[in-house]
Design a protein around this motif. Structure first.
Motif, PDB file in Angstrom:
ATOM      1  N   ARG A 182     -40.001  35.448  32.144  1.00 52.46           N
ATOM      2  CA  ARG A 182     -41.025  34.416  32.336  1.00 52.46           C
ATOM      3  C   ARG A 182     -40.805  33.659  33.639  1.00 52.46           C
ATOM      4  NH1 ARG A 182     -41.060  30.239  27.626  1.00 52.46           N
ATOM      5  NH2 ARG A 182     -39.032  29.820  28.590  1.00 52.46           N
ATOM      6  N   LEU A 183     -39.530  33.309  33.917  1.00 51.71           N
ATOM      7  CA  LEU A 183     -39.220  32.614  35.166  1.00 51.71           C
ATOM      8  C   LEU A 183     -39.522  33.505  36.364  1.00 51.71           C
ATOM      9  CD1 LEU A 183     -38.010  30.283  36.778  1.00 51.71           C
ATOM     10  CD2 LEU A 183     -35.732  31.225  36.301  1.00 51.71           C
ATOM     11  N   SER A 184     -39.179  34.787  36.265  1.00 54.23           N
ATOM     12  CA  SER A 184     -39.470  35.709  37.371  1.00 54.23           C
ATOM     13  C   SER A 184     -40.965  35.830  37.605  1.00 54.23           C
ATOM     14  CB  SER A 184     -38.871  37.086  37.065  1.00 54.23           C
ATOM     15  OG  SER A 184     -37.460  37.009  36.945  1.00 54.23           O
ATOM     16  N   LEU A 185     -41.739  35.868  36.521  1.00 57.10           N
ATOM     17  CA  LEU A 185     -43.189  35.935  36.649  1.00 57.10           C
ATOM     18  C   LEU A 185     -43.739  34.679  37.312  1.00 57.10           C
ATOM     19  CD1 LEU A 185     -45.995  37.122  36.040  1.00 57.10           C
ATOM     20  CD2 LEU A 185     -45.802  36.154  33.731  1.00 57.10           C
ATOM     21  N   GLN A 186     -43.267  33.518  36.879  1.00 60.41           N
ATOM     22  CA  GLN A 186     -43.723  32.263  37.472  1.00 60.41           C
ATOM     23  C   GLN A 186     -43.410  32.214  38.964  1.00 60.41           C
ATOM     24  OE1 GLN A 186     -41.519  29.520  35.075  1.00 60.41           O
ATOM     25  NE2 GLN A 186     -42.938  29.614  33.345  1.00 60.41           N
TER      26      GLN A 186
END
Length: 536
Positions: A182-186
Motif C-alpha cells: 500500500r505504501l509503495s502504491l501511494q
C-alpha cells in the motif's frame, strides 16, 4: 467388590492419569526463547542541513501524508487507488488466505470427529464352489451400519502449537507486506503525478521559448529582406525553432506514458483517462517530520516483515526438536452394525479404541539434518533482518541528502536562469541593433532554455525526494497496526456461516468495491478528470 468392577475402576484411573500426564506434557515448548536481534542504531541522522529533526512527540507522519503536497487532484487519485487498485486488493486476499492457513494449523489441536454410514446387499451363486446340491445356506446377505470415529494427537512437545504460532506470524508478515504494498502504491502514484506535473512545467517552458523563437525567425527574415543580415541567420533561427518544437513533442510523449501509468494505478484504462495539464509546479513546500533513527524499526513495514520471518524460523526449531520425541495418537470408534435395520440394539453395537506411539530410533541423521538446517535458516533470517534495517537507514539518509542538496541546487539554478535570460535579452537587442551576429543569439537562447529546463527538473526532483523520504520513513505506518495474535483466526471452530469473506482485521478487508469493475472512469468524482472519451 467384584473383579469386573475393580478392573473398570483401574481402567478409569489409568485413563485419568494418562490424560493428566498428557496435559502436563503439552506445555513443553521445544522452541528457543525468542528475542529479536538487539541492534545499536545512531542517535540522530547526522547533518540534515536545513531540515528540523522532530522530537518523539511530533514525529508521526499522517497516514494521508500525500496531502502535505497540497494538490486536490492528487488527493482524489490516491483515494481512488486505495479503493480500486487490483494489485492492492490481491495482496489483501493473500493476507486473508494466510489467516485460513493459520486456522488449518490450529484445527489439529482439536479432536477430529467423523461420522460414517453404509449399507450393502450381496448375492452369491447357488452353484458356487463347495456349495452342495442340497445346501440350504443363504445366497443373499445384507449389511447396514453407522459409526463415529474420533482421533486426537496430544501436543506433548508443542509441535502443533509451534506450527500454529508460525502460521500466525506468517499472517502478520502478510499484513506487513500488504502495508508495504500500500505504501509503495501511494508513493509510486505520488511520484508519477509529480513527474507528470514536472513534464507540464517543462512543456510550458518549451512553448514559451517556441513563441520567443518564432519572433526571432520573423526578425531575421525582416533583416534579410532589408539586406542587412545574411540568409544564414534565418536558417539558424529556424533550426533553433524546429529543434525546440521537437523537444516539446518528446516531452509530451513522456507525459502521456506517465499518464498511462497513473491510469493503471487508479484502476482505469489508459485510453479513457486524461489529466488536464498545468503550466507550473504548484506543490506546497511542507516538509515531513523526521523521526529519530531508533523509531524507524517500528515504522517500516519491510522491517516488521523481516522480523516476523525471523520469529517463524525460531518456531521452526521447536518443531524440528519435537520430532526427536514420541508421536502419540489416540483413536476411538463406535457404532452399530446389523444385517437388517435393527441397529439400535446394544447387541448390534461395536466399538474400538487404542493408542499409538511412534518413536524415531534410527533414520540416518534425517532429524538432525532438519534441526541443523532450521538453526541455519534462523541465523540467515537474522542476517537478512539486519540487511533490511541497513537498507532502510540508507534510504532515509539518501533522501535526506537529496532533499537538502536539491533545495540548494534549485536556488543556485534559479540564479543561473536569471542570468541566462538577461543574456538572451541583451544579445537579441544587440543583434536587432546590428551590433552582433546571430550565432551569439543562438548560444544565448540555448543557454537560457537549458537553464530553465534544468530548473524545472531540479524542482521536480526536490518534490519527489520529499515523497521518497516519506516512503523511507514508513509513510505513517506503525508496527502497532499489525494484527494481534488473537485476531488472526478468521472464524471460530463452531462457525459454519458467513465464510465467503473473513471479517476485516487491522484495516485489511476483501470486500470488493463495486466501482472496481468500471475501467472507464464513469463513477462520480469530487473533481472531474478530463477523459479522452469525453473530449471526443
Amino acid at each position: 467388590m467384584t473383579h469386573g468392577m475393580m478392573a473398570r475402576k483401574t481402567y478409569r484411573y489409568s485413563v485419568l492419569v494418562g490424560l493428566s500426564f498428557a496435559t502436563m506434557l503439552s506445555g513443553c515448548d521445544m522452541a528457543p526463547k525468542y528475542q529479536p536481534v538487539p541492534l545499536k542504531v545512531p542517535e540522530s541522522w547526522g547533518n540534515t542541513g536545513v531540515l528540523k529533526q522532530a522530537s518523539p512527540a511530533d514525529d508521526v507522519i499522517r497516514s494521508d501524508w500525500w496531502t502535505m503536497l497540497g494538490d486536490p487532484l492528487l488527493n482524489q487519485l490516491e483515494e481512488q487507488a486505495m479503493r480500486l487498485n487490483p494489485d492492492l486488493q490481491a495482496q489483501a486476499e493473500a493476507f486473508m488466505q494466510s489467516r485460513d492457513v493459520a486456522m488449518e494449523a490450529k484445527s489439529h489441536l482439536y479432536p477430529q470427529l467423523n461420522g460414517a454410514a453404509s449399507g450393502d446387499k450381496n448375492k452369491g451363486s447357488r452353484h458356487r464352489l463347495w456349495r452342495g446340491g442340497g445346501s440350504q445356506g443363504p445366497v443373499y446377505m445384507s449389511s447396514e451400519q453407522y459409526s463415529a470415529t474420533a482421533s486426537w494427537e496430544p501436543d506433548f512437545w508443542s509441535a502443533i502449537r509451534n506450527r500454529v504460532r508460525m502460521t500466525k506470524q506468517r499472517s502478520q508478515e502478510a499484513a506487513a507486506e500488504y502495508a508495504l504494498g500500500r505504501l509503495s502504491l501511494q508513493a509510486e502514484l505520488a511520484s508519477d503525478y509529480v513527474l507528470l506535473r514536472g513534464f507540464d512545467a517543462q512543456s510550458a517552458v518549451y512553448r514559451d521559448s517556441i513563441r520567443y523563437y518564432q519572433t526571432a525567425v520573423q526578425v531575421t527574415k525582416m533583416r534579410l529582406a532589408g539586406a542587412i543580415a545574411p540568409g544564414m541567420d534565418v536558417s539558424r533561427a529556424e533550426a533553433q525553432l524546429y529543434a525546440t518544437q521537437a523537444q516539446e513533442t518528446d516531452i509530451q510523449t513522456q507525459r502521456e506514458v506517465v499518464e498511462h501509468a497513473i491510469a493503471v494505478l487508479v484502476n482505469q484504462a489508459p485510453s479513457s483517462f486524461h489529466i488536464a495539464p498545468t503550466t507550473r509546479l504548484s506543490f506546497a513546500p511542507t516538509m515531513p517530520p523526521i523521526a529519530l533513527p531508533a523509531t524507524l524499526l517500528e515504522r517500516r513495514p519491510d522491517i516488521a516483515a523481516a522480523e516476523r520471518r525471523m520469529a517463524q524460523a525460531n518456531r521452526a526449531i521447536g518443531v524440528s526438536r519435537a520430532a526427536f520425541y514420541p508421536h502419540v495418537t489416540f483413536n476411538a470408534m463406535t457404532g452399530f452394525m446389523d444385517n437388517g435395520f435393527d441397529l439400535a440394539s446394544l447387541s448390534n453395537s461395536m466399538y474400538q479404541f487404542g493408542v499409538q506411539a511412534l518413536m524415531p530410533l534410527f533414520q540416518g541423521g534425517l532429524r538432525r539434518a532438519e534441526l541443523q538446517r532450521n538453526w541455519s535458516q534462523y541465523r540467515q533470517e537474522e542476517d537478512l533482518y539486519r540487511s533490511t534495517v541497513l537498507s532502510a537507514f540508507q534510504e532515509v539518509q539518501d533522501n535526506l541528502t537529496r532533499t537538502t542538496r536539491l533545495k540548494t541546487e534549485a536556488a543556485q539554478q534559479s540564479n543561473a536562469v536569471d542570468a541566462a535570460l538577461r543574456t538572451q535579452t541583451m544579445t537579441m537587442a544587440l543583434y536587432t541593433g546590428g551590433l552582433t551576429n546571430y550565432l551569439d543569439v543562438v548560444v544565448a537562447q540555448v543557454a537560457a532554455l537549458q537553464a530553465r529546463i534544468a530548473l524545472v527538473q531540479v524542482q521536480t526532483r526536490a518534490i519527489d525526494a520529499r515523497v521518497q523520504l516519506v516512503r523511507a520513513l514508513g509513510g505513517g505506518w506503525s508496527r502497532t497496526d499489525l494484527p494481534k495474535s488473537d485476531q488472526i483466526m478468521p472464524f471460530s471452530p463452531l462457525q459454519y456461516g458467513n465464510l465467503r469473506h473473513a471479517g476485516p482485521v487491522a484495516g485489511v478487508t476483501t470486500q470488493t468495491d463495486p466501482a472496481s469493475a468500471d475501467l472507464v472512469g464513469q463513477q462520480k468524482t469530487s473533481q472531474p478528470l478530463d477523459t479522452r472519451s469525453q473530449r471526443r
